[in-house]
Design an enzyme around this catalytic site. Structure first.
Site, PDB file in Angstrom:
ATOM      1  N   LYS A 149      -2.847  14.108  -5.053  1.00  0.00           N
ATOM      2  CA  LYS A 149      -3.089  14.680  -6.388  1.00  0.00           C
ATOM      3  C   LYS A 149      -3.130  13.572  -7.452  1.00  0.00           C
ATOM      4  CE  LYS A 149      -3.305  17.657  -9.798  1.00  0.00           C
ATOM      5  NZ  LYS A 149      -4.391  18.572 -10.095  1.00  0.00           N
ATOM      6  N   LYS A 174       1.092  13.210 -18.371  1.00  0.00           N
ATOM      7  CA  LYS A 174       2.157  13.198 -17.351  1.00  0.00           C
ATOM      8  C   LYS A 174       1.608  12.725 -16.005  1.00  0.00           C
ATOM      9  CE  LYS A 174       2.375  16.838 -15.162  1.00  0.00           C
ATOM     10  NZ  LYS A 174       2.274  17.839 -14.132  1.00  0.00           N
TER      11      LYS A 174
END
Ligand code: NAD
Length: 302
Positions: free
Chosen positions: A171, A239
Site C-alpha cells: 500500500k 500520513k
C-alpha cells in the site's frame, strides 16, 4: 454466511460494510460518531454502542480506521478488540497504517489466539461503493484463504503479498505512485490551460496513449471543474507518504520523486487544505506558477 463486526464506518468503511450486508452477511457496525452506525442500520446492518458489543459474537472483525494510533487503540487498547473477541476470530485490518503497526497487532493477536491479516485497500470511495477495491493482504496464507470469500464482497483484485505487514508495504508503494501521478497530471493540466489548448480534448487524447492512467480517467474532470471535495483527504495522503518514506528509508532505497511529492503534499496541508481531496495538489502547481487567485477562491469556500 458469516457474523462480521465492522469498526470504522467512514468514507470507505460505510460502503464496504454495505457490500458485506448485500452479500448476505450479518454485519454489526461500530463507529465513534453514532450517526454513521444509524446509516448502517438503515442499510440492513446492525449497530453496536461499543467495540466489545460489536465483536463479542463475531467470526470476523474488520477495522477501517484513519491511522496507526487509531488501530492500536481500537485493537490493543482497553476495551479493544483483543479483550473481547472470541478465540480463533479472523481480524482483518483494512486501514492504511505503518507496517510495524500491523506486525505489532499481528503478534499481539496471535498471542490471544486471534488470526490477523493486514489488508489495506486501493481504488477510493468509488471502488468501495462498487465492491471493486484492490486489496493487498499480509499474514498467514491459510488465514488469507479463509478470509478470501469475505474480501471478495468488497474487492475484485485480491492478492496475498507476504507475511504480516506486507500488505502495508505494498500500500505504501501504491501511495507513492498515486501521489506522483497526481502531481504530474496537475502539472500537465496547469500547463495545458496556460497554453490555451482545448483542455477536455487534450485530456481525452492523453488518456488514450502511453500517458493514460487512472488519475486522468477518474480525477481530471474534477480537477478541471475545481471540485476538491474528498474522496481521499490530503491529511490521509500526507500520513501515507510519511509511512512510505519511512518504509523506503528502512529498506535502504532512495525514492526522490516520492520525497518531492511528500513535500508538496505536506505544504498543501500546511496551507490549510488538509480536508480537500488529494487531487488538490493542482492548487500547489498553480501557486508555484503564480496563479494564486484560483487557490484563494477554493480556500475561501473550504
Ligand atoms: P474516515 O475518516 O472517513 O473514516 C474513519 C472512521 O473511523 C470515521 O468514521 C471515524 O469516526 C471512525 N473512527 C476513528 N476512530 C475510531 C475509534 N476509536 N472507534 C470507532 N470509530 C473510529 O477515513 P476513510 O477515508 O474511510 O479512510 C479509512 C482508512 O482507509 C485510512 O487509513 C485511509 O488512509 C484508508 N483509505 C482511504 C481511501 C479513501 O479514498 N478515502 C482509499 C484507500 C484507503
Amino acid at each position: 454466511m458469516t457474523d462480521i463486526a465492522f469498526i470504522g464506518l467512514g468514507v470507505m468503511g460505510a460502503p464496504m460494510c454495505r457490500n458485506l450486508v448485500d452479500a448476505g452477511h450479518d454485519v454489526v457496525g461500530f463507529n465513534r460518531s453514532p450517526a454513521r452506525v444509524e446509516a448502517l442500520v438503515a442499510a440492513g446492518g446492525r449497530g453496536a454502542d461499543s467495540i466489545a458489543a460489536a465483536v463479542r459474537d463475531a467470526d470476523v472483525v474488520i477495522t477501517m480506521l484513519p491511522d496507526s494510533p487509531d488501530v492500536e487503540a481500537v485493537v490493543l487498547g482497553d476495551g479493544g478488540v483483543l479483550e473481547s473477541a472470541r478465540d480463533g476470530v479472523i481480524l482483518i485490518d483494512c486501514s492504511t497504517v505503518r507496517p510495524e503497526t500491523s506486525r505489532a497487532v499481528a503478534e499481539a493477536a496471535a498471542r490471544r489466539g486471534i488470526r490477523p491479516l493486514d489488508a489495506p485497500v486501493s481504488g477510493g470511495e468509488g471502488a468501495a461503493i462498487d465492491g471493486a477495491l484492490s486489496i493487498m493482504v499480509g499474514g498467514e496464507p491459510d488465514v488469507f484463504e479463509a478470509a478470501k470469500p469475505i474480501l471478495e464482497a468488497m474487492g475484485t483484485t485480491i492478492l496475498h503479498v507476504g507475511e504480516a505487514g506486507s500488505g502495508q508495504t505494498v500500500k505504501a508503494a501504491n501511495q507513492l505512485i498515486v501521489a506522483g501521478t497526481i502531481e504530474l497530471v496537475s502539472e500537465a493540466l496547469v500547463f495545458l490551460r496556460a497554453s490555451g489548448v482545448d483542455l477536455e480534448s487534450a485530456v481525452r487524447v492523453l488518456a488514450g496513449g502511453l500517458a493514460g492512467n487512472a488519475i486522468l480517467d477518474r480525477k481530471s474532470a474534477g480537477m478541471i471543474g475545481r471540485r476538491f471535495e474528498p474522496g481521499f483527504r490530503v491529511d490521509l495522503h500526507h500520513k501515507d507518504l510519511g509511512i512510505a518514506l519511512t518504509a523506503a528509508r528502512d529498506a535502504g532505497v532512495a525514492v526522490p520523486m516520492g520525497a518531492l511529492a511528500g513535500s508538496l503534499m505536506a505544504s498543501l496541508r500546511a496551507q490549510g487544505s488538509g480536508s480537500l481531496d488529494h487531487s488538490a495538489l493542482l492548487l500547489q502547481v498553480e501557486r508555484l506558477s503564480g496563479l494564486t487567485n484560483e487557490l484563494d477562491a477554493v480556500r475561501r469556500s473550504d
